[in-house]
Design a protein around this motif. Structure first.
Motif, PDB file in Angstrom:
ATOM      1  N   PHE A 234       1.014  -0.942  -0.070  1.00 38.48           N
ATOM      2  CA  PHE A 234      -0.232   0.035  -0.109  1.00 38.48           C
ATOM      3  C   PHE A 234       1.076   1.300  -0.252  1.00 38.48           C
ATOM      4  N   ASP A 236       0.862   3.939  -1.448  1.00 40.83           N
ATOM      5  CA  ASP A 236       0.775   4.954  -2.565  1.00 40.83           C
ATOM      6  C   ASP A 236      -0.545   5.480  -1.044  1.00 40.83           C
ATOM      7  N   GLN A 237      -0.526   4.790   0.634  1.00 41.68           N
ATOM      8  CA  GLN A 237      -0.851   5.488   1.468  1.00 41.68           C
ATOM      9  C   GLN A 237      -0.207   4.891   2.646  1.00 41.68           C
ATOM     10  N   PHE A 240      -0.983   7.720   5.813  1.00 40.24           N
ATOM     11  CA  PHE A 240      -1.334   7.048   6.590  1.00 40.24           C
ATOM     12  C   PHE A 240      -0.766   6.302   8.074  1.00 40.24           C
TER      13      PHE A 240
END
Length: 305
Positions: A234, A236-237, A240
């Protein structure tokens, strides 16, 4: 057994009065605040039910302190001890159960009803006959002792991270990180002997800084497998992921400060409510951390200087 609960009720009332709350006002305001904070939590995240379970368990876990339960076992026979501990756990879980039912979260309510029963059985029967190896040193003791008592949680958390990748559910992966963070925070609920703190021969600021450095390093060591897996799949995140790590760092700092606010005594009801409120409404942690910091410095001054 009835006398025991009457005594606990009187002690609770005394703590509320010491906090400066009239009993009538306290028993009206506290439930209202609980409902408002619970409503806010469920309005902000789809994983509110899971967070709710963890918060309830964190309250119940306070009743599993070994010295306390050994004392109860010395007073009551096995059958009465089981009944008493089940009633205690259910009392702590009841507000969460009722609100979960109100929100029609039946599965969450069932978990909250049944898990206190299993927690009593597990606490009563669990005896480790071997020493669980840890990646931590002996000093300070929190992570060494805590890891040996909760080592089985980490494979579960890593499995959640793997499942998150498998089913492309990023939120589940973040939840796995938060589980590890919450478990690590629980390690600082145990109060050590006053002599152990004095033995550090550091100023209060240096002592707290040392504790924080070790806590953050050890937590990072435990969470690396999960964040590595999530960062790869993940990417791209990743912002977070970093945010969730920083949030866990903030909570670790807070619980370390909270531990020494009333040292060498356990945290009182007021501090417990403040800590619990940060889990329901995280932004107030920005106010709680400096408040606990100055209180803990003031308390430690009497021991370290």
């Amino acid at each position: 057994m009835i006398n025991y609960f009457q005594l606990q009720f009187k002690m609770l009332n005394r703590q509320l009065i010491d906090f400066g709350l009239a009993l009538l006002i306290a028993y009206i305001v506290i439930p209202c605040v609980f409902v408002l904070l619970s409503s806010y939590l469920f309005s902000k995240t789809a994983f509110a039910g899971y967070v709710y379970i963890l918060i309830a368990w964190s309250f119940i876990s306070k009743l599993n302190e070994k010295a306390r339960n050994d004392f109860l076992k010395s007073i009551f026979d096995k059958q009465k001890y089981f009944k008493l501990r089940i009633i205690e756990n259910l009392i702590f879980a009841t507000p969460f159960i009722l609100f979960a039912i109100y929100k029609q979260e039946i599965l969450i309510a069932l978990i909250l009803i049944t898990s206190p029963l299993f927690l009593v059985v597990f606490n009563f029967n669990t005896r480790l006959n071997f020493t669980v190896p840890t990646p931590f040193g002996k000093k300070p003791f929190e992570f060494t002792v805590g890891f040996r008592n909760t080592f089985f949680v980490f494979p579960f958390a890593y499995l959640l991270a793997f499942i998150a990748v498998k089913v492309s559910n990023f939120n589940l992966g973040i939840f796995a990180i938060l589980v590890i963070g919450l478990i690590c925070c629980s390690y600082y609920s145990k109060i050590e002997n006053e002599y152990y703190v004095w033995n550090f021969s550091l100023s209060p600021k240096e002592f707290l800084l040392k504790k924080i450095k070790i806590a953050l390093f050890n937590f990072t060591l435990l969470v690396i497998p999960a964040i590595t897996l999530l960062s790869i799949f993940f990417f791209d995140q990743v912002d977070f992921i970093i945010g969730s790590i920083l949030l866990c760092y903030a909570y670790l700092v807070m619980v370390i400060y909270a531990k020494y606010v009333s040292f060498p005594n356990d945290k009182n009801l007021t501090h417990g409510i403040i800590v619990a409120s940060t889990f329901i409404f995280p932004p107030i942690i920005l106010i709680v951390i400096p408040f606990f910091y100055f209180q803990s410095i003031k308390r430690l001054n009497t021991i370290l200087e």
